[in-house]
Design an enzyme around this catalytic site. Structure first.
Site, PDB file in Angstrom:
ATOM      1  CB  ALA A 120       3.083   7.544  -3.982  1.00 27.22           C
ATOM      2  CD  GLU A 121      -1.596   4.448  -2.842  1.00 23.64           C
ATOM      3  OE1 GLU A 121      -2.628   3.852  -3.208  1.00 23.64           O
ATOM      4  OE2 GLU A 121      -1.011   4.192  -1.758  1.00 23.64           O
ATOM      5  CG  MET A 122      -6.214   8.326  -4.845  1.00 20.51           C
ATOM      6  SD  MET A 122      -7.622   7.630  -3.963  1.00 20.51           S
ATOM      7  CE  MET A 122      -8.971   8.485  -4.777  1.00 20.51           C
TER       8      MET A 122
END
Length: 327
Positions: free
Chosen positions: A129-131
């Site tokens: 969901a992030e990097m």
């Protein structure tokens, strides 16, 4: 930062004026010494390596985000958004917390799921969901950069670039983000003019009528605990990690140093300003299940609300972090 000296000054000043008695911690100062991996303080060169990595977009799968994208030094090491954005442009579920004085933290993320800065450092990188960067793909990417290959070989001659050494470098940099020379700190050291009259009144409110010190105590203004403060939200918080009734929708108490720089506030970013935060607590939060018993109406006057905000502002010390030239 010499925490022994900090507590010595704190205790002496508290004896001199009863206004600060609530800030004297029950724990010994040794508890608040920085806990380095293997009890070995990292070199300045390792912290500088971590600084480069912190600002490097290579750490995200599409090379559009670095750690500093969400933890922007110009925005109080947060991002100014209600909830963060991932590398794919998708809205995240929680507000981006600041990074100040994490050297003394015990748990990381809003739900406390990481127990060390090293574990925290790798979490957002690998998170889809992030990097969204698979570490197995990231390591060759970093090894292909001669400057990184040389630096890791010097710092970790027997290991080179690994997930563990990457985490150690990032954590070494994050441990340098120390705030310890605010107007409040100077006031503790005896400079009675360091705080404005409003901030002094706010300090008295902070420890007494407003009861902030019940959770925001100690040198970093946190009890390192988890509380349901009365926000209407579906997020289970710490309860998603540890199924205990008192942890239902409870979130980590954030430290308050440089809090004026990292708006918006709360785990969901729902409160846009410190004024909104104080007014939220003043009304006792919302009526929600399992709200902490300490959260109840404060009956602060308008003048007291702004005095308390003045004190929170006195916990600020701008840190100038120059953006490095990434190799």
């Amino acid at each position: 930062m010499n925490l022994r000296l900090f507590f010595s000054l704190l205790f002496s000043f508290a004896l001199w004026t009863s206004n600060l008695a609530a800030f004297v911690p029950l724990a010994t100062p040794d508890r608040f010494e920085i806990r380095y991996p293997d009890d070995e303080e990292p070199t300045e060169e390792l912290a500088q390596l971590g600084r480069l990595l912190f600002f490097d977009n290579r750490l995200s799968f599409n090379q559009t985000q670095s750690c500093a994208t969400c933890h922007n030094p110009d925005l109080g090491f947060s991002d100014g958004l209600k909830t963060g954005l991932g590398a794919k442009g998708e809205r995240l579920g929680r507000n981006t917390p600041h990074l100040y004085n994490l050297a003394w933290e015990m748990r990381f993320f809003w739900d406390g799921r990481a127990e060390s800065l090293e574990k925290q450092a790798l979490g957002p990188i690998a998170s889809s969901a992030e990097m969204n960067m698979d570490l197995a793909e990231l390591l060759p990417r970093l090894k292909a950069v001669p400057a990184y290959q040389k630096a890791f070989k010097k710092q970790f001659p027997d290991q080179g670039v690994t997930p563990e050494t990457l985490a150690q470098a990032l954590a070494a940099f994050e441990r340098t983000l120390i705030v310890d020379d605010t107007p409040f700190d100077r006031y503790l050291k005896g400079d009675l003019k360091a705080l404005s009259p409003a901030a002094k009144r706010g300090l008295a409110l902070f420890k007494d009528k407003a009861r902030c010190v019940q959770c925001h105590d100690g040198p970093n203004f946190t009890d390192h605990g988890f509380h349901n403060i009365g926000l209407p939200d579906k997020d289970l918080g710490r309860y998603g990690i540890e199924k205990r009734d008192n942890l239902y929708k409870a979130f980590k108490t954030p430290g308050l140093r440089n809090v004026a720089f990292s708006a918006p506030y709360m785990h969901d970013g729902s409160l846009a300003s410190l004024e909104e935060v104080v007014r939220f607590y003043n009304k006792g939060g919302e009526k929600v299940k399992a709200k902490d018993k300490a959260i109840k109406p404060l009956e602060l006057s308008e003048q007291e609300i702004f005095d308390l905000i003045a004190f929170l502002g006195a916990l600020s010390q701008p840190l100038v972090i120059e953006r490095p030239e990434v190799p």
